[in-house]
Design a protein around this motif. Structure first.
Motif, PDB file in Angstrom:
ATOM      1  N   VAL A 282     -15.237  -9.975  -0.004  1.00  0.00           N
ATOM      2  CA  VAL A 282     -15.935  -8.735   0.359  1.00  0.00           C
ATOM      3  C   VAL A 282     -17.323  -9.068   0.923  1.00  0.00           C
ATOM      4  CG1 VAL A 282     -16.960  -6.603  -0.567  1.00  0.00           C
ATOM      5  CG2 VAL A 282     -14.678  -7.313  -1.315  1.00  0.00           C
ATOM      6  N   LEU A 283     -17.965 -10.059   0.312  1.00  0.00           N
ATOM      7  CA  LEU A 283     -19.352 -10.363   0.697  1.00  0.00           C
ATOM      8  C   LEU A 283     -19.458 -11.227   1.971  1.00  0.00           C
ATOM      9  CD1 LEU A 283     -21.082 -11.008  -2.760  1.00  0.00           C
ATOM     10  CD2 LEU A 283     -21.008  -8.904  -1.425  1.00  0.00           C
ATOM     11  N   ASP A 284     -18.412 -11.976   2.273  1.00  0.00           N
ATOM     12  CA  ASP A 284     -18.497 -12.888   3.427  1.00  0.00           C
ATOM     13  C   ASP A 284     -18.910 -12.221   4.740  1.00  0.00           C
ATOM     14  OD1 ASP A 284     -18.283 -15.447   2.458  1.00  0.00           O
ATOM     15  OD2 ASP A 284     -16.086 -15.494   2.510  1.00  0.00           O
ATOM     16  N   PRO A 285     -18.242 -11.128   5.133  1.00  0.00           N
ATOM     17  CA  PRO A 285     -18.690 -10.495   6.389  1.00  0.00           C
ATOM     18  C   PRO A 285     -20.132  -9.991   6.319  1.00  0.00           C
ATOM     19  CG  PRO A 285     -16.813  -9.295   5.420  1.00  0.00           C
ATOM     20  CD  PRO A 285     -17.062 -10.475   4.555  1.00  0.00           C
ATOM     21  N   MET A 286     -20.583  -9.627   5.116  1.00  0.00           N
ATOM     22  CA  MET A 286     -21.983  -9.184   4.967  1.00  0.00           C
ATOM     23  C   MET A 286     -22.920 -10.367   5.163  1.00  0.00           C
ATOM     24  SD  MET A 286     -21.870  -6.673   1.687  1.00  0.00           S
ATOM     25  CE  MET A 286     -20.396  -5.746   1.287  1.00  0.00           C
ATOM     26  N   ARG A 287     -22.522 -11.511   4.621  1.00  0.00           N
ATOM     27  CA  ARG A 287     -23.349 -12.720   4.768  1.00  0.00           C
ATOM     28  C   ARG A 287     -23.479 -13.084   6.234  1.00  0.00           C
ATOM     29  NH1 ARG A 287     -19.877 -14.957   0.048  1.00  0.00           N
ATOM     30  NH2 ARG A 287     -21.213 -14.441  -1.722  1.00  0.00           N
ATOM     31  N   GLU A 288     -22.382 -12.924   6.941  1.00  0.00           N
ATOM     32  CA  GLU A 288     -22.368 -13.262   8.359  1.00  0.00           C
ATOM     33  C   GLU A 288     -23.342 -12.355   9.132  1.00  0.00           C
ATOM     34  OE1 GLU A 288     -21.016 -15.882   9.570  1.00  0.00           O
ATOM     35  OE2 GLU A 288     -21.853 -15.283  11.528  1.00  0.00           O
ATOM     36  N   ARG A 289     -23.250 -11.060   8.894  1.00  0.00           N
ATOM     37  CA  ARG A 289     -24.147 -10.124   9.594  1.00  0.00           C
ATOM     38  C   ARG A 289     -25.592 -10.347   9.182  1.00  0.00           C
ATOM     39  NH1 ARG A 289     -19.629  -6.219   9.261  1.00  0.00           N
ATOM     40  NH2 ARG A 289     -20.187  -5.893   7.097  1.00  0.00           N
ATOM     41  N   ARG A 290     -25.799 -10.633   7.895  1.00  0.00           N
ATOM     42  CA  ARG A 290     -27.166 -10.862   7.428  1.00  0.00           C
ATOM     43  C   ARG A 290     -27.775 -12.071   8.146  1.00  0.00           C
ATOM     44  NH1 ARG A 290     -29.551  -9.248   2.727  1.00  0.00           N
ATOM     45  NH2 ARG A 290     -27.503  -8.695   1.931  1.00  0.00           N
ATOM     46  N   ARG A 291     -26.969 -13.115   8.289  1.00  0.00           N
ATOM     47  CA  ARG A 291     -27.462 -14.320   8.952  1.00  0.00           C
ATOM     48  C   ARG A 291     -27.941 -14.007  10.371  1.00  0.00           C
ATOM     49  NH1 ARG A 291     -23.989 -17.928   6.684  1.00  0.00           N
ATOM     50  NH2 ARG A 291     -22.311 -17.242   8.056  1.00  0.00           N
ATOM     51  N   VAL A 292     -27.165 -13.207  11.054  1.00  0.00           N
ATOM     52  CA  VAL A 292     -27.515 -12.849  12.435  1.00  0.00           C
ATOM     53  C   VAL A 292     -28.860 -12.106  12.464  1.00  0.00           C
ATOM     54  CG1 VAL A 292     -26.842 -11.432  14.428  1.00  0.00           C
ATOM     55  CG2 VAL A 292     -25.104 -12.765  13.190  1.00  0.00           C
ATOM     56  N   TYR A 293     -29.008 -11.115  11.596  1.00  0.00           N
ATOM     57  CA  TYR A 293     -30.245 -10.322  11.594  1.00  0.00           C
ATOM     58  C   TYR A 293     -31.433 -11.108  11.053  1.00  0.00           C
ATOM     59  CZ  TYR A 293     -27.771  -6.133  13.023  1.00  0.00           C
ATOM     60  OH  TYR A 293     -27.046  -5.218  13.735  1.00  0.00           O
ATOM     61  N   GLU A 294     -31.179 -11.961  10.071  1.00  0.00           N
ATOM     62  CA  GLU A 294     -32.288 -12.748   9.512  1.00  0.00           C
ATOM     63  C   GLU A 294     -32.876 -13.697  10.551  1.00  0.00           C
ATOM     64  OE1 GLU A 294     -30.726 -14.466   5.921  1.00  0.00           O
ATOM     65  OE2 GLU A 294     -31.906 -13.115   4.650  1.00  0.00           O
ATOM     66  N   SER A 295     -32.042 -14.093  11.495  1.00  0.00           N
ATOM     67  CA  SER A 295     -32.549 -15.003  12.513  1.00  0.00           C
ATOM     68  C   SER A 295     -33.232 -14.240  13.646  1.00  0.00           C
ATOM     69  CB  SER A 295     -31.403 -15.862  13.064  1.00  0.00           C
ATOM     70  OG  SER A 295     -30.512 -15.035  13.763  1.00  0.00           O
ATOM     71  N   ASP A 296     -33.226 -12.909  13.565  1.00  0.00           N
ATOM     72  CA  ASP A 296     -33.878 -12.118  14.602  1.00  0.00           C
ATOM     73  C   ASP A 296     -34.577 -10.914  13.953  1.00  0.00           C
ATOM     74  OD1 ASP A 296     -34.708 -10.960  16.928  1.00  0.00           O
ATOM     75  OD2 ASP A 296     -32.708 -10.637  17.775  1.00  0.00           O
ATOM     76  N   LEU A 297     -35.632 -11.220  13.193  1.00  0.00           N
ATOM     77  CA  LEU A 297     -36.315 -10.157  12.440  1.00  0.00           C
ATOM     78  C   LEU A 297     -37.032  -9.172  13.356  1.00  0.00           C
ATOM     79  CD1 LEU A 297     -37.575 -12.208   9.358  1.00  0.00           C
ATOM     80  CD2 LEU A 297     -35.701 -10.552   9.421  1.00  0.00           C
TER      81      LEU A 297
END
Ligand code: TRP
Length: 332
Positions: A282-297
């Motif tokens: 359940v959390l994996d797709p969230m981790r993926e999206r978070r990574r994308v946004y964290e790299s572009d604050l």
């Protein structure tokens, strides 16, 4: 035209699985059916965190990342910051005339919180007034519906009372909102307490790593009467099984686990290993999206700014109507 809904959270901590099953999952669905506004209620958070503004500030960013990670889409959901819309504060001032002190003190949600936080006689006036401010949150954006859990129902009641009073005194200007009670579920804590809660330190956060999830699940509370894996166990109210029901889509597997658990034919380790895996799925797709946004604050800030600007426009229009109705529209 799509109906408008408004919800929000206080930025006081990272969001966890309890928030996910209780509201976030529903919001991801609702954004397709409604015009959805989600408020980062920093003014409300400050009512009992005014001594710690940095905490509120940092968590506003965390909350935005949690929202985006979970799948709120900025094209469908408007994310806004409460404090950047002063019209809400203005409306709150006028609403305060429409509610008695006795009535705000009677609000069961506020009463519970005052007790829980041990505020007693030192409760700040701003804190007991937050339901009035929340009424302004909802009406400033002309929201028709407010998706809420049970604990927030008194807030909607109070909002409706204020709106009725306003409209009967000054004319039919404001929309009387309704609570949208979806399938709201509560998740017990890792320790078996009734609720997953930051203050009880019994949470799996949406931002936890795979390893953290594995470790937390391995340490979960189960049936305390079961000492050996050959002892019959009780899955009823057992958080490991409650979580399996919430997150494991393979229902046959869950009932198989339950049967074997009752018969003492399965160890906790096997059930927990599988649980960690389904939670991580359940959390994996969230981790993926978070990574994308964290790299572009910068992008995250842009989303917040655009959402707040869009929301402010609506609040300004509402305030124009309110000022006219209240005869305080002096200079046009
Ligand atoms: N009171 C809500 C909470 O504690 C947060 C909130 C603020 C809210 N304004 C709102 C919720 C407006 C719904 C609508 O979580």
């Amino acid at each position: 035209m799509k109906k408008r809904i408004l919800t929000g959270d206080r930025p006081t901590g990272r969001l966890h699985l309890g928030h996910y099953v209780g509201s976030l999952k529903n919001r991801v669905k609702l954004q397709d059916e409604y015009e959805q506004f989600v408020m980062i209620a920093d003014v409300q958070a400050l009512t009992d965190n005014f001594e710690n503004p940095q905490k509120v500030r940092d968590n506003a960013r965390e909350l935005t990342l949690d929202y985006l990670a979970v799948g709120l889409d900025s094209h469908k959901t408007t994310i806004l910051i409460q404090s950047m819309i002063p019209e809400i504060a203005e409306l709150t001032v006028f609403f305060m005339n429409l509610v008695t002190l006795e009535r705000v003190m009677r609000n069961p949600t506020v009463k519970d919180e005052v007790k829980q936080k041990g505020l007693g006689k030192n409760v700040p006036a701003g804190f007991v007034m937050y339901p009035v401010s929340q009424a302004a949150d909802i009406t400033a954006f002309e929201a028709h519906l407010v998706p809420v859990g049970e604990d927030q129902i008194p807030m909607i009641e109070q909002t409706r009372e204020i709106v009725r009073k306003f409209n009967s005194l000054y004319g039919e200007v404001l929309i009387e909102p309704e609570a949208l009670i979806g399938e709201v579920r509560r998740l017990p804590g890792l320790d078996g307490q009734a609720k997953m809660s930051k203050s009880l330190d019994n949470c799996i956060y949406l931002s936890d790593s795979k390893e953290e999830v594995e470790k937390k699940v391995a340490g979960m509370y189960t049936d305390p009467k079961r000492i050996h894996s050959t002892d019959p166990g009780d899955p009823e109210g057992n958080p490991v099984f409650v979580y399996h029901h919430a997150f494991n889509s393979n229902k046959d597997e869950v009932s198989d686990f339950e049967q074997r658990y009752k018969q003492g034919k399965i160890g906790d380790v096997e059930i927990k290993k599988k649980l960690a895996q389904v939670i991580n799925d359940v959390l994996d797709p969230m981790r993926e999206r978070r990574r994308v946004y964290e790299s572009d604050l910068d992008k995250v800030d842009e989303i917040l700014k655009a959402g707040t600007e869009k929301a402010r426009k609506i609040a300004t229009e509402t305030m124009d109507k309110v000022r006219r109705a209240m005869k305080i529209d002096y200079f046009k």
